[in-house]
Write an enzyme that holds these catalytic residues in place. Structure first.
Site, PDB file in Angstrom:
ATOM      1  N   LYS A 122       0.819  -1.221   0.000  1.00  0.00           N
ATOM      2  CA  LYS A 122       0.000   0.000   0.000  1.00  0.00           C
ATOM      3  C   LYS A 122       0.851   1.267   0.000  1.00  0.00           C
ATOM      4  CE  LYS A 122      -2.373  -1.243   3.694  1.00  0.00           C
ATOM      5  NZ  LYS A 122      -2.002  -2.684   3.813  1.00  0.00           N
ATOM      6  N   THR A 123       1.836   1.320   0.884  1.00  0.00           N
ATOM      7  CA  THR A 123       2.628   2.550   0.992  1.00  0.00           C
ATOM      8  C   THR A 123       3.424   2.813  -0.278  1.00  0.00           C
ATOM      9  OG1 THR A 123       2.770   2.376   3.408  1.00  0.00           O
ATOM     10  CG2 THR A 123       4.450   3.695   2.304  1.00  0.00           C
ATOM     11  N   GLU A 166      -3.984   5.595   1.794  1.00  0.00           N
ATOM     12  CA  GLU A 166      -3.965   4.149   1.983  1.00  0.00           C
ATOM     13  C   GLU A 166      -5.261   3.718   2.665  1.00  0.00           C
ATOM     14  OE1 GLU A 166      -0.381   2.595   3.751  1.00  0.00           O
ATOM     15  OE2 GLU A 166       0.804   4.239   2.904  1.00  0.00           O
TER      16      GLU A 166
END
Length: 460
Positions: A122-123, A166
């Site tokens: 996600k990051t 996110e």
């Protein structure tokens, strides 16, 4: 649920304001004219940055921090019923929201709200998307789960055109969101201290997908087993991508790596078109992350050359295969991987990075995750030549499962692989100083404070 009136700024208090996401939300509200204050256990670079911006931060858990002028409180998922500040908030009748509920309300203020979900990546993918939107001069508002060098932090307040964040599945946080565009990068077993099993996790991702409006879009990884269960019957536009499946809308061929493990590839996309892309972050997993970002950029009608330039210029986010320095000829890398799949991806990427011996210093994260994935952790860590284990980082848990890093060491040794365990960082650092030699690659790995080992060796 309490509704924040964004046209009438009030006083918002954050319990746990030093968290990477909480601090970002606090900064967004502060810049919007709200009076923002909060508390955290101890001072950190994040809380110090907030204080420099004029946000009041108090330290420790104290009911006296809660005052009658607070209009609403925001809580992290780590706040328990026994928390003294939470009890004071309830006793005083102050409305409160979870971090996810606040984030969901905030998303409604933007024309296009983009939520990036998945068990892993996600990051990095959020950072890639951020770089593309910045390169395209779209003036995005960004909330990232890590420090992005381009913006000098994890938050950027821009116009109301694009909001990027996110979307974490833990405690079903992302089900409080209101995205117009959603990405699902992968779905695997994790957070089994909350979810029952993989089926329960998949159910939550299906619910997340159902949040998207008919005029919205879901971009999903076709490598997810039976991904059609997630997309079936949705009214929004569906775009698929894959690292290998040529039936997906987007997929790569001709993947090659440079001497530092950075991949380049030929991307096939709808309309039988192809374009070449080169990355400055290592590993096959980052090819998948980049393709997800490219698919989103295409959906937003961003020029493909701008996307390619942005991805080529992206060199990573803090704690994602982050180069920390070199000491005695030993290269030190730090990585946030704390799930077997993430460890496999990182150590596989490291195989293409110049090295003699690949060392991995791993700090397991939470007792429940360590117990659940014990054998998978052992198998993944064997991709390193030599493994050194630190004690388990407890995070939100207490040690009531009878699990320790020595159990993991035994599993790794049972696979015939060399593994060392030391109960203190000092012992680990001394061992590494005595045994690492010029040309070795040392990766500190985990979601806790294991990065301190590499930084101490480097004198940072």
């Amino acid at each position: 649920m309490y509704k924040i009136d964004f046209s009438n700024p009030s006083h918002i208090y954050f319990v746990g304001i030093g968290g990477i996401s909480m601090s970002g939300l606090a900064e967004i509200l502060h810049q919007a004219g709200f009076t923002v204050s909060g508390s955290d256990w101890k001072s950190s670079s994040i809380t110090q940055a907030l204080e420099e911006k004029g946000i009041e931060v108090q330290y420790g858990e104290n009911a006296s921090h809660i005052t009658s002028d607070i209009d609403c409180a925001v809580l992290t998922s780590a706040v328990k019923e026994s928390n003294l500040e939470f009890r004071a908030i309830r006793d005083m009748g102050i409305p409160y929201l979870t971090r996810a509920q606040l984030l969901g309300q905030l998303m409604k203020n933007y024309k296009t709200s983009i939520a990036i979900s998945g068990t892993h990546g996600k990051t990095t993918t959020t950072s890639m998307i951020s770089e593309i939107l910045l390169k395209a001069d779209t003036d995005p508002t960004l909330s990232i789960g890590g420090i992005l060098k381009t913006i000098g932090g994890n938050i950027r307040v821009g116009s109301d055109r694009y909001f990027v964040t996110e979307a974490c599945e833990y405690t079903n946080s992302f089900l409080s969101f209101f995205p117009t565009v959603g990405l699902i990068l992968n779905i695997e077993e994790d957070h089994l201290d909350f979810f029952k099993d993989l089926a329960d996790i998949r159910h939550s991702f299906r619910k997340f997908a159902e949040l998207l409006p008919a005029e919205g879009c879901l971009i999903i990884n076709a490598d997810i087993p039976d991904y059609e269960e997630i997309t079936e019957g949705l009214s929004c536009k569906i775009v698929t991508y894959s690292s290998s499946d040529r039936n997906a809308d987007y997929y790569p061929t001709d993947i090659a790596y440079d001497s530092f493990g950075h991949p380049s590839f030929l991307l096939h996309h709808p309309g039988n078109g192809t374009d070449s892309f080169s990355l400055k972050v290592p590993g096959l997993h980052n090819v998948g992350n980049a393709i997800a970002a490219i698919a989103l950029a295409d959906y937003l009608s961003i020029d493909r050359s701008v996307t390619a330039d942005a991805l080529n210029g992206y060199t990573g986010t803090d704690r994602r295969f982050e180069y920390k320095g070199c000491v005695g000829g030993v290269t030190v890398i730090d990585d946030y991987a704390h799930h077997p799949t993430e460890i496999t991806a990182t150590l596989s990427a490291a195989q293409n990075y110049p090295h003699r011996t690949l060392w991995c210093v791993f700090q397991p994260h939470t007792y429940s995750r360590t117990k659940e994935f014990m054998k998978d952790f052992a198998k993944a860590l064997c991709l390193a030549d030599k493994v050194v284990l630190a004690d388990i980082y407890a995070a939100r848990e207490t040690d009531n499962l009878g699990i320790s890093s020595e159990n993991l060491q035994a599993e790794i040794k049972a696979l015939g692989h060399e593994c060392f365990y030391f109960p203190s960082f000092d012992e680990i650092e001394n061992f590494l100083l005595e045994n690492c030699i010029k040309g070795d690659l040392l990766i500190t790995m985990g979601a806790g404070d294991v990065l301190k080992i590499g930084e101490n060796l480097l004198g940072l």
